[in-house]
Design a protein around this motif. Structure first.
Motif, PDB file in Angstrom:
ATOM      1  N   THR A  10     -10.346  12.101   6.727  1.00  0.00           N
ATOM      2  CA  THR A  10      -9.486  11.412   5.773  1.00  0.00           C
ATOM      3  C   THR A  10      -8.842  12.409   4.799  1.00  0.00           C
ATOM      4  O   THR A  10      -9.353  13.505   4.580  1.00  0.00           O
ATOM      5  N   ALA A  29      -5.885   8.167   6.801  1.00  0.00           N
ATOM      6  CA  ALA A  29      -7.126   7.677   7.406  1.00  0.00           C
ATOM      7  C   ALA A  29      -7.526   8.476   8.641  1.00  0.00           C
ATOM      8  O   ALA A  29      -8.526   8.160   9.289  1.00  0.00           O
ATOM      9  N   GLY A 472      -6.271   1.122   0.769  1.00  0.00           N
ATOM     10  CA  GLY A 472      -6.084   1.519   2.158  1.00  0.00           C
ATOM     11  C   GLY A 472      -5.759   0.359   3.069  1.00  0.00           C
ATOM     12  O   GLY A 472      -5.188  -0.649   2.655  1.00  0.00           O
ATOM     13  N   ILE A 534      -9.969   3.603   5.619  1.00  0.00           N
ATOM     14  CA  ILE A 534      -9.898   3.361   7.071  1.00  0.00           C
ATOM     15  C   ILE A 534      -9.738   1.878   7.375  1.00  0.00           C
ATOM     16  O   ILE A 534      -9.098   1.505   8.359  1.00  0.00           O
TER      17      ILE A 534
END
Length: 580
Positions: A10, A29, A472, A534
């Protein structure tokens, strides 16, 4: 899978050339890594998502009776020359030569190759229908690749091609695919619309796009909230106004509008509504001889209301305008005696054809350019000040609040990302390549075809555009690289934490859950930040303090806080959520 065995890479910041959310988050990610312009490595985390997309697509295509094969990425030019696409396709088609100077293409699609297979293998009507599909890498040499996987040059696509004996059965095959596509997109867990699309030069009405709804989408989707009507902007019809043309009230008058060359500026200067102005667009069509030399040019003046925009697809379908281009400044000055910005249909220097949008033909006392720099004319009326137009047509994009073409409400518009397309082709390719079969009467017939695409690598990007927050990605369960992540807190210091995490991990694996155990011994903050970036949808935090109280923490990626769950119940809670 254990995180220590996986490749997790990441980033805190996105590369400077990443413009859209999906591009930034996929790079941060560690899902993709740029190799060249529009070309990406699919890293292990990203490849897991792609494989899940492929699995759902493959299951539903097989369920619909389609048969998988794989066609070459590099294809002989001869097949593309048979259909004329080797020359007709622009620079997006990557053409290469081998050591013997033979021409090849890198496939952007595979209509030619699959039609070649069909003409060799299908000899009788008894072998039809057939639907052949592949999930294969494609390449289109985009002029300006951008937005990561949204508009790359190399990408993975599912392309299917149906072959039938006649139009009736071909349209039945089309409907089978249209239903399969709805099942596929339902399973992805995304918000989408299937919209009617333009069929282009092939014609017909059987073409639908599948659009993932996202505010950042490139496409405008038109729909009626009170009915089933949905179409893309190119296809959506603007109905003719119901009200008749009003009678003339004002005298025609030339007014000074120095420096005001747009309808917006003129309306503001004169203190009138924008929809009382008319914009003039000048097009040209060329008649060429057999050598491609222009013999004659026809100039066209298109009139649209000042608050409306031209729809080039609709215009291209009008008689005589199939291959229109915008007129040159020289052609404009020759016909209007004026430079662009002050053009209108009154006082022309040369004859031309006037095409008016339906809304313009019911206007009265309207404003247009005076064909003199710095001046416009107001109080213009059809019949009194100029003859009726040569042609009246739907020339414009629809706008919010227009009447729905099905008569069941008014139109709304939202943004979408095209991720799938189903298309009835007819005999376009089978005729060009002489792909025939013997019908029941023993006579050769051209095969009727359809084609059906899904952007396998574009779909995860579209899913991210629709599902993300400031931390994210938020994957739907069906697309997540892992469905559940277990985060033990300081397992090296607390053996009971490690034991509990290992036990839950094994239990979930045995139940068939796609789980990853984060055994990297990272600090809790860094570990949580990684998994929020992620986008794994379900997370379980296992800490020593909680275990002493007999609980662990569960948090869905969309939830702002974790919930304490008894250790004995966490597995059943997860299994229940995953089945929901």
């Amino acid at each position: 899978m254990k995180a220590s065995q996986f490749l997790i890479s990441t980033l805190k910041e996105a590369p400077t050339d990443a413009e859209v959310v999906s591009h930034k988050l996929m790079m941060r990610a560690g899902m993709i890594k740029k190799l060249g312009a529009g070309i990406y490595n699919y890293m292990p985390m990203g490849l897991r998502v792609i494989r899940k997309v492929e699995a759902i697509v493959r299951e539903e295509m097989n369920r619909a009776g389609a048969v998988e094969l794989t066609m070459p990425l590099i294809q002989p030019a001869e097949l593309w020359q048979e259909t004329g696409r080797f020359d007709k396709m622009g620079p997006e088609l990557l053409r290469i030569k081998d050591r013997h100077e033979r021409d090849y293409v890198v496939q952007p699609t595979s209509e030619e190759v699959v039609t070649d297979i069909a003409r060799q293998e299908i000899k009788s009507y008894k072998q039809l229908p057939k639907n052949l599909y592949q999930i294969q890498t494609k390449f289109r040499d985009e002029r300006r690749p951008r937005f990561g996987l949204m508009r790359g040059r190399e990408f993975i696509m599912k392309d299917a091609y149906s072959f039938d004996r006649d139009q009736v059965s071909a349209k039945a095959s089309y409907q089978v695919m249209a239903k399969a596509y709805r099942r596929i997109f339902d399973r992805f867990g995304l918000t989408y619309r299937a919209v009617a699309a333009d069929s282009g030069a092939i014609g017909g009405d059987l073409s639908e796009e599948f659009q993932v709804i996202a505010a950042t989408g490139e496409d405008a989707i038109v729909y009626c909230p009170t009915s089933d009507y949905a179409a893309n902007m190119e296809k959506a019809e603007a109905l003719a106004p119901v009200a008749p043309r009003a009678s003339a009230q004002a005298a025609m008058e030339k007014v000074a509008t120095p420096g005001k060359s747009t309808c917006e500026d003129v309306a503001a200067l004169l203190g009138v509504a924008l929809n009382t102005t008319v914009k003039s667009l000048v097009l040209a069509t060329d008649e060429k001889d057999e050598h491609g030399v222009v013999k004659k040019t026809q100039v066209w003046l298109l009139l649209l209301r000042g608050d409306h925009d031209m729809n080039e697809v609709k215009v291209g379908k009008l008689p005589g305008l199939a291959e229109f281009r915008f007129a040159t400044v020289g052609e404009i000055e020759e016909h209007f005696g004026c430079k662009p910005g002050y053009l209108g249909p009154i006082g022309l220097k040369q004859p031309l054809k006037i095409v008016a949008d339906r809304d313009v033909t019911v206007m009265a006392d309207w404003i247009c350019g005076a064909n003199e720099e710095g001046f416009h004319i107001r109080g213009v009326n059809w019949g009194r000040d100029l003859p009726e137009p040569d042609m009246v047509a739907d020339l414009r994009n629809v706008v919010e609040g227009d009447a729905s073409p099905d008569g069941k409400g008014v139109l709304a518009i939202e943004r979408g990302i095209e991720v799938g397309h189903v298309f009835y082709l007819g005999t376009k390719y089978s005729k060009a390549m002489n792909a025939t079969f013997l019908d029941v009467n023993g006579k050769p017939q051209f095969m009727e075809m359809g084609c059906y695409g899904i952007g396998i690598t574009r779909l995860p990007a579209a899913a991210i555009e629709q599902n993300h927050d400031d931390k994210g990605i938020i994957w739907p369960d069906a697309l997540a690289p892992f469905t559940v992540v277990l985060c033990p807190i300081n397992p090296d210091r607390f053996p009971d934490v490690k034991a509990a995490a290992d036990k839950l991990y094994e239990e979930l694996l045995s139940a068939g859950v796609d789980v990853i155990l984060d055994d990297r011994n990272e600090r809790p903050g860094a570990m949580f930040a990684d998994w929020e970036l992620i986008g794994v949808p379900h997370r379980v935090n296992i800490g020593d303090r909680g275990l002493k109280e007999g609980v662990v923490e569960y948090q869905h990626r969309r939830e702002s806080a974790a919930t304490s769950v008894p250790v004995a119940e966490i597995a059943s809670l997860l299994l229940g959520r995953l089945k929901a």
